[in-house]
Design an enzyme around this catalytic site. Structure first.
Site, mmCIF file in Angstrom:
data_model
loop_
_atom_site.group_PDB
_atom_site.id
_atom_site.type_symbol
_atom_site.label_atom_id
_atom_site.label_comp_id
_atom_site.label_asym_id
_atom_site.label_seq_id
_atom_site.Cartn_x
_atom_site.Cartn_y
_atom_site.Cartn_z
ATOM 1 N N GLY A 12 31.502 9.623 32.140
ATOM 2 C CA GLY A 12 30.215 9.943 32.758
ATOM 3 C C GLY A 12 29.048 9.310 32.049
ATOM 4 O O GLY A 12 27.982 9.916 31.890
ATOM 5 N N ALA A 13 29.207 8.050 31.616
ATOM 6 C CA ALA A 13 28.291 7.422 30.662
ATOM 7 C C ALA A 13 26.865 7.229 31.160
ATOM 8 O O ALA A 13 25.977 6.924 30.360
ATOM 9 C CB ALA A 13 28.863 6.071 30.230
ATOM 10 N N GLY A 15 25.010 9.602 32.590
ATOM 11 C CA GLY A 15 24.328 10.882 32.687
ATOM 12 C C GLY A 15 23.241 11.085 31.648
ATOM 13 O O GLY A 15 23.130 10.339 30.665
ATOM 14 N N PHE A 16 22.444 12.122 31.866
ATOM 15 C CA PHE A 16 21.335 12.457 30.966
ATOM 16 C C PHE A 16 21.822 12.657 29.542
ATOM 17 O O PHE A 16 21.336 12.016 28.598
ATOM 18 C CB PHE A 16 20.638 13.718 31.489
ATOM 19 N N ASP A 63 36.377 9.161 40.931
ATOM 20 C CA ASP A 63 36.564 10.602 41.105
ATOM 21 C C ASP A 63 37.363 11.152 39.931
ATOM 22 O O ASP A 63 38.564 10.948 39.835
ATOM 23 C CB ASP A 63 37.299 10.871 42.425
ATOM 24 N N TYR A 170 29.296 27.802 38.838
ATOM 25 C CA TYR A 170 29.097 26.755 37.830
ATOM 26 C C TYR A 170 29.481 27.267 36.441
ATOM 27 O O TYR A 170 30.233 26.609 35.705
ATOM 28 C CB TYR A 170 27.646 26.267 37.820
ATOM 29 N N LYS A 174 32.714 26.058 33.979
ATOM 30 C CA LYS A 174 32.641 25.590 32.598
ATOM 31 C C LYS A 174 33.557 26.414 31.702
ATOM 32 O O LYS A 174 34.263 25.870 30.841
ATOM 33 C CB LYS A 174 31.196 25.665 32.086
#
Length: 348
Positions: A12-13, A15-16, A63, A170, A174
């Site tokens: 996920g490089a 992302g924030f 995905d 959510y 996690k």
């Protein structure tokens, strides 16, 4: 093995948070292989880290929840940092499909791929969340001190039930993704250990290539609503829905140290500066960015104490084992605001 001889896979490089994780590993000398969802995103990430071109490669994983999604990406890597996961509580149509399964399956997929195709990997660092610790039935939980000993107790069935709030799904996603990860390591013969990083609301500057005022990540939008051109000084200061925060750069450093520090293996780490109120945020913005005072709510300056009936936090473990020193609130919020003003100028 020296950092320059190691390839670290960071999922996920774009992302924030992940962009800062990539930045910390590159600056530490590691070779980084980042995963992104498209070639267009890959090009933006390359531009962001153009000064580290020889150290950075990118792999497309469309995905993360697809079986075998990481089989190719893990080939030849020495360590893994898994940050890719859904962060969405608005516009969710199906909790199970949109939140629970992607989080759980994505985490298990990376662990399965490492076990099968990367026997040289000795550590996997997983981005979990304070949501995996937080007990939603306790609300402010007066007198409680949150630490790594805490777990969100919500069962899968409650989060997947029709009509269940997306926020509950959510946080449960996690928690369960982390639980499944620990169970996987215990139940399977693997050559690696895992370390989990659990931050609350993450604030700070945007360096991610995909940052856009029209589609900011959740915590950046949380800051921007206090200082956007549409807000004004007479606006009310928002009430807190969440109380704990941390700087994105401290979370990124925690991922790096969780990979490097031998004693971090097999441990959970609560990465948190402390509790906050939005009055503290607007006070910091008005004190340090006078040019935008007209669009930052005034509220009741200096009266931003966190209520005494809100839980407190214990992050001594992260300081003791990882050696973290947390940035103060003012630095976090002001640096976040400056990066948002830069985005404003770019989009003008």
């Amino acid at each position: 093995m020296a950092p320059e001889d190691q390839i670290i896979l960071i999922t996920g490089a774009s992302g924030f948070l992940a962009s800062h994780v990539v930045d910390y590993f590159l600056r530490a000398g590691y070779q980084v292989r980042g995963t992104v969802r498209s070639s267009a995103t890959a090009e933006k990430v390359r531009q962001t880290f153009s000064g580290y071109a020889p150290q950075l490669t990118l792999a497309i994983v469309e995905d993360v929840a697809r079986p075998g999604a990481f089989d190719t990406a893990v080939n030849g890597v020495h360590g893994v940092v898994h940050t890719a996961a859904p962060f969405q509580v608005f516009g969710v149509e199906d909790n199970e499909r949109d939140l629970l399964k992607p989080a759980i399956d994505g985490t298990l997929n990376i662990l399965k791929s490492v076990r099968e195709f990367a026997p040289q990997v000795k550590r996997v660092v997983l981005t979990s969340s304070f949501a995996a610790m937080f007990d939603p039935t306790k609300d402010k939980w007066p007198g409680h001190v949150y630490s790594e000993l805490d777990w969100n107790p919500t069962p899968y069935e409650a989060a997947a039930a029709e009509g269940a709030p997306a926020g509950l799904a959510y946080s449960t996603a996690k928690s369960l993704a982390e639980r499944y990860a620990w169970d996987f390591v215990k139940s399977n013969k693997v050559n690696f250990d895992i370390t989990t990083i659990m931050p609350p609301m993450i604030y700070g500057p945007n360096i991610n290539a995909t940052a856009d005022l029209a589609k900011l990540n959740t915590s950046s939008m949380d800051i921007y609503r206090l200082m956007s051109p549409q807000s004004k000084s007479s606006d009310p200061v928002p009430e807190n829905m969440f109380w704990s925060f941390v700087d994105v750069r401290d979370v990124a450093e925690a991922h790096l140290r969780a990979y490097q520090v031998v004693e971090a293996g097999g441990e959970r780490f609560f990465i948190c500066k402390g509790n906050f109120t939005y009055q503290q945020f607007v006070d910091a913005l008005r004190a340090h960015l006078p040019d935008i005072k007209a669009r930052v709510p005034i509220g009741n300056p200096g009266a931003g104490e966190v209520p005494s009936d809100v839980y407190t936090i214990d992050t001594s473990k992260s300081q003791r084992i990882l050696g973290l020193k947390y940035r103060p609130l003012e630095e976090t919020i002001v640096d976040a605001a400056r990066s948002l003003l830069d985005l404003e100028a770019m989009s003008a």
